[in-house]
Design a protein around this motif. Structure first.
Motif, PDB file in Angstrom:
ATOM      1  N   TYR A  31      20.972  28.423  24.007  1.00  0.00           N
ATOM      2  CA  TYR A  31      21.057  27.586  22.811  1.00  0.00           C
ATOM      3  C   TYR A  31      19.719  26.915  22.538  1.00  0.00           C
ATOM      4  CZ  TYR A  31      22.562  23.842  19.684  1.00  0.00           C
ATOM      5  OH  TYR A  31      22.692  22.986  18.623  1.00  0.00           O
ATOM      6  N   TYR A  48      20.029  25.959  14.194  1.00  0.00           N
ATOM      7  CA  TYR A  48      20.240  26.178  15.611  1.00  0.00           C
ATOM      8  C   TYR A  48      20.564  27.643  15.865  1.00  0.00           C
ATOM      9  CZ  TYR A  48      25.273  25.954  14.528  1.00  0.00           C
ATOM     10  OH  TYR A  48      26.520  26.171  14.005  1.00  0.00           O
ATOM     11  N   VAL A  50      22.573  30.182  18.928  1.00  0.00           N
ATOM     12  CA  VAL A  50      23.365  30.250  20.164  1.00  0.00           C
ATOM     13  C   VAL A  50      22.975  31.442  21.014  1.00  0.00           C
ATOM     14  CG1 VAL A  50      25.284  29.008  19.118  1.00  0.00           C
ATOM     15  CG2 VAL A  50      25.246  31.511  19.045  1.00  0.00           C
ATOM     16  N   GLN A  57      22.935  27.217  10.213  1.00  0.00           N
ATOM     17  CA  GLN A  57      22.362  26.038   9.586  1.00  0.00           C
ATOM     18  C   GLN A  57      22.936  24.761  10.174  1.00  0.00           C
ATOM     19  OE1 GLN A  57      23.109  26.454   5.401  1.00  0.00           O
ATOM     20  NE2 GLN A  57      21.608  28.082   5.132  1.00  0.00           N
ATOM     21  N   GLY A  58      22.066  23.747  10.212  1.00  0.00           N
ATOM     22  CA  GLY A  58      22.507  22.423  10.604  1.00  0.00           C
ATOM     23  C   GLY A  58      22.718  21.542   9.397  1.00  0.00           C
ATOM     24  N   SER A  96      24.033  26.479  27.223  1.00  0.00           N
ATOM     25  CA  SER A  96      24.995  27.217  26.397  1.00  0.00           C
ATOM     26  C   SER A  96      25.328  26.526  25.084  1.00  0.00           C
ATOM     27  CB  SER A  96      26.298  27.413  27.170  1.00  0.00           C
ATOM     28  OG  SER A  96      26.981  26.181  27.283  1.00  0.00           O
ATOM     29  N   GLY A  97      24.916  25.273  24.912  1.00  0.00           N
ATOM     30  CA  GLY A  97      25.284  24.569  23.693  1.00  0.00           C
ATOM     31  C   GLY A  97      26.572  23.776  23.811  1.00  0.00           C
ATOM     32  N   ALA A  98      27.262  23.890  24.940  1.00  0.00           N
ATOM     33  CA  ALA A  98      28.461  23.081  25.129  1.00  0.00           C
ATOM     34  C   ALA A  98      28.082  21.607  25.204  1.00  0.00           C
ATOM     35  CB  ALA A  98      29.180  23.488  26.416  1.00  0.00           C
ATOM     36  N   GLN A 103      20.661  18.752  26.709  1.00  0.00           N
ATOM     37  CA  GLN A 103      19.673  19.329  25.810  1.00  0.00           C
ATOM     38  C   GLN A 103      18.289  18.823  26.220  1.00  0.00           C
ATOM     39  OE1 GLN A 103      20.036  20.216  21.720  1.00  0.00           O
ATOM     40  NE2 GLN A 103      22.171  19.568  21.598  1.00  0.00           N
TER      41      GLN A 103
ATOM     42  N   TYR B  36      20.035   8.974  24.636  1.00  0.00           N
ATOM     43  CA  TYR B  36      18.744   9.572  24.932  1.00  0.00           C
ATOM     44  C   TYR B  36      17.694   8.478  24.922  1.00  0.00           C
ATOM     45  CZ  TYR B  36      20.410  14.385  24.277  1.00  0.00           C
ATOM     46  OH  TYR B  36      21.055  15.585  24.410  1.00  0.00           O
ATOM     47  N   ALA B  98      28.325  20.689  20.601  1.00  0.00           N
ATOM     48  CA  ALA B  98      27.069  19.996  20.884  1.00  0.00           C
ATOM     49  C   ALA B  98      25.983  20.434  19.920  1.00  0.00           C
ATOM     50  CB  ALA B  98      26.621  20.266  22.311  1.00  0.00           C
ATOM     51  N   GLN B 100      26.085  20.293  16.987  1.00  0.00           N
ATOM     52  CA  GLN B 100      26.110  19.403  15.839  1.00  0.00           C
ATOM     53  C   GLN B 100      25.984  17.948  16.271  1.00  0.00           C
ATOM     54  OE1 GLN B 100      26.033  20.331  12.760  1.00  0.00           O
ATOM     55  NE2 GLN B 100      26.509  22.503  12.913  1.00  0.00           N
TER      56      GLN B 100
END
Lengths: 114, 113
Positions: A31, A48, A50, A57-58, A96-98, A103, B36, B98, B100
């Motif tokens: 991710y 973003y 995956v 898109q964000g 993984s983006g979970a 991050q 953060y 996450a 988003q």
């Protein structure tokens, strides 16, 4: 590990110019994402990915393009820069983006559009 | 309309005292919250998180409290150290999303020696 790297650190553009902000990570993260930070505001998600070949898109995608041809790289393209795109841009990656995945952010690119 | 709000742009505390940073959110779908820390000229670094099934999470000097009914969370730093001086961002997301993350505008914490 270098972590998440971003180039350049600083950039000045004229309105209408194009450029690519580079982002790379060496942690084999699936991710990756791009944020912008403006004064008095939090970071806002632009685009973003995956995994290689998949992007989405964000919150604020207009004026930006992305592609993900490899796991390591996630460049952000400004096709025709506008003063409203003056901002600090951060790239981030996670396993993984979970939501429980940490991050990791790069040091940022400060962009000024005149 | 900001869904995550940090109403205090800045906070100063004495070394050794408690720092309390606050964050409010409006979106009921948020169920995972993160803090953060950001130093100048660096990217944000993850500090601590909490899911909505808990009301407290502790990690060393850092504790995050979540009050779901008030849609409010806070970060407590005890004792505060000069090295804690940084901008602190609150962020929120829905479980499994996450990608988003929604961030607050940040609070500049200054710990005075």
């Amino acid at each position: 590990n270098a972590g998440v790297t971003q180039t350049p650190k600083f950039q000045v553009l004229k309105t209408g110019q194009s450029m690519t902000l580079q982002c790379a990570q060496d942690m084999n993260h699936e991710y990756m994402s791009w944020y912008r930070q403006d004064p008095g505001m939090g970071l806002r998600l632009i685009h973003y990915s995956v995994g290689a070949g998949i992007t989405d898109q964000g919150e604020v995608p207009n004026g930006y393009n992305v592609s993900r041809s490899t796991t390591e790289d996630f460049p952000l393209r400004l096709l025709s820069a506008a003063p409203s795109q003056t901002s600090v841009y951060f790239c981030a990656s996670s396993y993984s983006g979970a939501s429980t995945d940490t991050q990791y952010f790069g040091p940022g690119t400060r962009l000024t559009v005149l | 309309d900001q869904q995550v709000k940090q109403n205090s742009p800045s906070l100063s505390v004495q070394e050794g005292r408690i720092s309390i940073l606050n964050c409010d959110y409006t979106n009921s779908m948020f169920d995972y919250f993160l803090w953060y820390k950001k130093y100048p000229a660096e990217g944000p670094t993850f500090l601590i998180s909490i899911s909505s099934i808990k009301d407290k999470n502790e990690d060393g000097r850092f504790t995050v409290f979540l009050n779901k009914s008030a849609k409010h969370l806070s970060l407590h730093i005890v004792p505060s150290q000069p090295g804690d001086s940084a901008v602190y961002f609150c962020a929120a997301c829905s479980w499994g999303s996450a990608r988003q993350l929604t961030f607050g505008s940040g609070t500049q914490l200054t710990v005075l020696p």
